[in-house]
Enzyme design. Structure first.
Site, PDB file in Angstrom:
ATOM      1  N   CYS A 204      26.485 -85.502  83.347  1.00  0.00           N
ATOM      2  CA  CYS A 204      25.460 -85.534  84.294  1.00  0.00           C
ATOM      3  C   CYS A 204      25.737 -85.907  85.862  1.00  0.00           C
ATOM      4  O   CYS A 204      26.045 -87.147  85.772  1.00  0.00           O
ATOM      5  CB  CYS A 204      24.113 -86.130  83.727  1.00  0.00           C
ATOM      6  SG  CYS A 204      22.907 -85.916  84.681  1.00  0.00           S
ATOM      7  N   CYS A 207      23.063 -88.951  86.521  1.00  0.00           N
ATOM      8  CA  CYS A 207      22.963 -90.371  85.821  1.00  0.00           C
ATOM      9  C   CYS A 207      24.144 -90.801  85.151  1.00  0.00           C
ATOM     10  O   CYS A 207      24.428 -92.046  84.751  1.00  0.00           O
ATOM     11  CB  CYS A 207      21.682 -90.615  84.883  1.00  0.00           C
ATOM     12  SG  CYS A 207      22.092 -89.463  83.278  1.00  0.00           S
ATOM     13  N   CYS A 220      20.365 -82.851  79.924  1.00  0.00           N
ATOM     14  CA  CYS A 220      21.227 -84.422  80.116  1.00  0.00           C
ATOM     15  C   CYS A 220      20.529 -85.235  78.957  1.00  0.00           C
ATOM     16  O   CYS A 220      19.344 -85.153  78.872  1.00  0.00           O
ATOM     17  CB  CYS A 220      21.015 -84.816  81.529  1.00  0.00           C
ATOM     18  SG  CYS A 220      21.268 -86.708  81.845  1.00  0.00           S
ATOM     19  N   CYS A 223      18.398 -88.317  81.341  1.00  0.00           N
ATOM     20  CA  CYS A 223      17.469 -88.281  82.601  1.00  0.00           C
ATOM     21  C   CYS A 223      16.991 -86.675  82.273  1.00  0.00           C
ATOM     22  O   CYS A 223      17.413 -86.025  81.579  1.00  0.00           O
ATOM     23  CB  CYS A 223      18.300 -88.332  83.932  1.00  0.00           C
ATOM     24  SG  CYS A 223      19.427 -87.033  84.293  1.00  0.00           S
ATOM     25  N   ASP A 339      50.077 -77.758  93.230  1.00  0.00           N
ATOM     26  CA  ASP A 339      50.127 -78.392  91.913  1.00  0.00           C
ATOM     27  C   ASP A 339      49.655 -77.406  90.786  1.00  0.00           C
ATOM     28  O   ASP A 339      48.654 -76.896  90.808  1.00  0.00           O
ATOM     29  CB  ASP A 339      49.027 -79.532  91.636  1.00  0.00           C
ATOM     30  CG  ASP A 339      49.074 -80.237  90.430  1.00  0.00           C
ATOM     31  OD1 ASP A 339      49.778 -80.044  89.699  1.00  0.00           O
ATOM     32  OD2 ASP A 339      48.334 -81.282  90.444  1.00  0.00           O
TER      33      ASP A 339
END
EC number: 6.3.5.13
Length: 415
Positions: A204, A207, A220, A223, A339
């Site tokens: 999340c 949070c 989540c 939260c 990369d």
């Protein structure tokens, strides 16, 4: 426009035309670059008086922009950066080239969204998705979401069309209100097309707790952040609009992901007052997008071009490709990112059982990945070698950005 802006716009158009005439490209960057050198505020001047939509995200921007421009075209002429030049130089060049139009639909690189919001003052912005991309120079996904969120706080009058299936996008599109500072949350219309790539959104952004998924929903565990109820939904071969009406979408573009792009286009067009029933037929006129999905017949082979530049887009490319001989091409030039370790985030198992050829500057990096993934392959040095190595019929080509452009050049820059 001020005299300086008029001169800059004229020079921009001339430089772009000379670039095209000289065969140095489509002029979609150089024209804007020169114009902005003459007048740094040229993009803002060119944007004034137009109703503008911005389209941003990690993947699907160019296709969604093309579909949206087709849908908004119901209302009148639309300026758009149709070749995918998605930074301010490209926006400036596209608007200068188009002249006076009532509408504009602009694809925006996700890193430049805040800057372009400031310059163009759009009516609506579409937020598609966020996932890992170009690891050596792109921002981490949660950081990108934070930048979007901060930008929207400064532009709460803009209408937002956002992906309900991507937790990072939902968090970015819903900054908290602050009445004391006169900050209200933006008006958001949600669309849902499903999300196949989840590996950048298990944590999340609010949070730090785990995000769980079940039955198309996500939430989540720590939260209140959770999937909002979408107003526009892909269902079967069509799209449900906010009234519950279903519209069949007949595209010439492959893959379920493009049905999602079509739903986004319809949702954005609706913010300009375009009825879905009027827009949906126009989506079918889009056949290829700056070479993406283009089909070319050469030496008895029907060659289809698919662009894939990061793990999420490779996943969708495998879904679009037929079970036919497939050429994979990988470069690692500056526009691609230097990369190539992201290749190990891609599961190439869907290619087992078909003839696979590899080429490109970093073909050996790809060879190691395919070997680890138990996918047999053949290395070819040139595109012509690849054509000669497969039987007549369909040849699928999946390539990252500069490799795609190299192959497109071999096919006379097909659009």
């Amino acid at each position: 426009m001020p005299l300086r802006a008029k001169v800059a716009s004229s020079v921009s158009r001339t430089a772009a035309a000379l670039s095209r005439a000289a065969g140095r490209g489509d002029g979609s960057v150089i024209g804007g670059w020169i114009g902005l050198k003459i007048d740094p505020d040229l993009l803002a001047h060119l944007s004034a008086g137009r109703a503008i939509a911005l389209v941003s995200g990690t993947n699907g921007k160019t296709t969604t922009t093309r579909l949206t421009a087709a849908a908004v075209g119901v209302l009148g002429r639309v300026a758009t950066n149709s070749f995918g030049a998605n930074m301010p130089t490209g926006h400036t060049s596209a608007l200068a080239k188009a002249g006076s139009t009532p509408y504009a639909v602009l694809e925006v690189d996700e890193h430049y969204l805040a800057q372009v919001l400031e310059a163009t003052e759009p009516h609506v912005v579409a937020l598609l998705n966020l996932s890992r991309d170009q690891l050596d120079r792109a921002k981490e996904v949660a950081m990108m979401a934070q930048l979007w969120r901060a930008a929207l706080v400064r532009h709460t009058d803009v209408r937002v069309v956002a992906n309900a299936d991507d937790p990072m996008v939902v968090w970015a599109a819903t900054p908290p209100a602050d009445p004391a500072r006169g900050i209200n949350p933006p008006h958001v219309t949600w669309f849902s097309a499903g999300q196949r790539w989840h590996d950048d959104s298990w944590v999340c952004p609010e949070c730090g707790s785990t995000i769980q998924r079940s039955g198309g929903q996500w939430w989540c565990t720590g939260c209140p952040l959770r999937r909002p109820e979408p107003q526009w939904v892909v269902e079967d071969e069509g799209v449900l609009d906010p009234t519950g009406a279903w519209h069949k979408v007949s595209l010439q573009l492959p893959g379920k992901v493009n049905l999602g792009n079509a739903a986004t286009a319809l949702a954005v067009a609706a913010e300009f007052g375009v009825r879905p029933v009027d827009a949906v037929s126009r989506l079918g006129i889009v056949t290829s997008v700056a070479g993406r999905y283009a089909q070319v017949d050469k030496d008895g082979r029907n060659i289809r071009l698919l662009l894939a530049k990061n793990p999420a887009s490779w996943l969708e490319a495998f879904d679009m490709a037929d079970e036919a001989p497939t050429l994979l091409s990988i470069n690692a030039r500056d526009p691609d990112g230097l990369d190539t370790s992201w290749l190990f985030d891609v599961d190439f198992a869907p290619l087992r059982g078909r003839q696979v050829l590899i080429t490109g500057d970093r073909a050996y990096d790809l060879a190691v990945r395919l070997d680890v993934n138990d996918v047999p392959f053949q290395h070819v040095r040139t595109f012509d070698d690849a054509i000669r190595s497969v039987p007549p019929g369909r040849l699928e080509v999946i390539a990252n950005y500069t490799a795609f452009q190299d192959i497109r050049a071999e096919l006379d820059r097909v659009n």
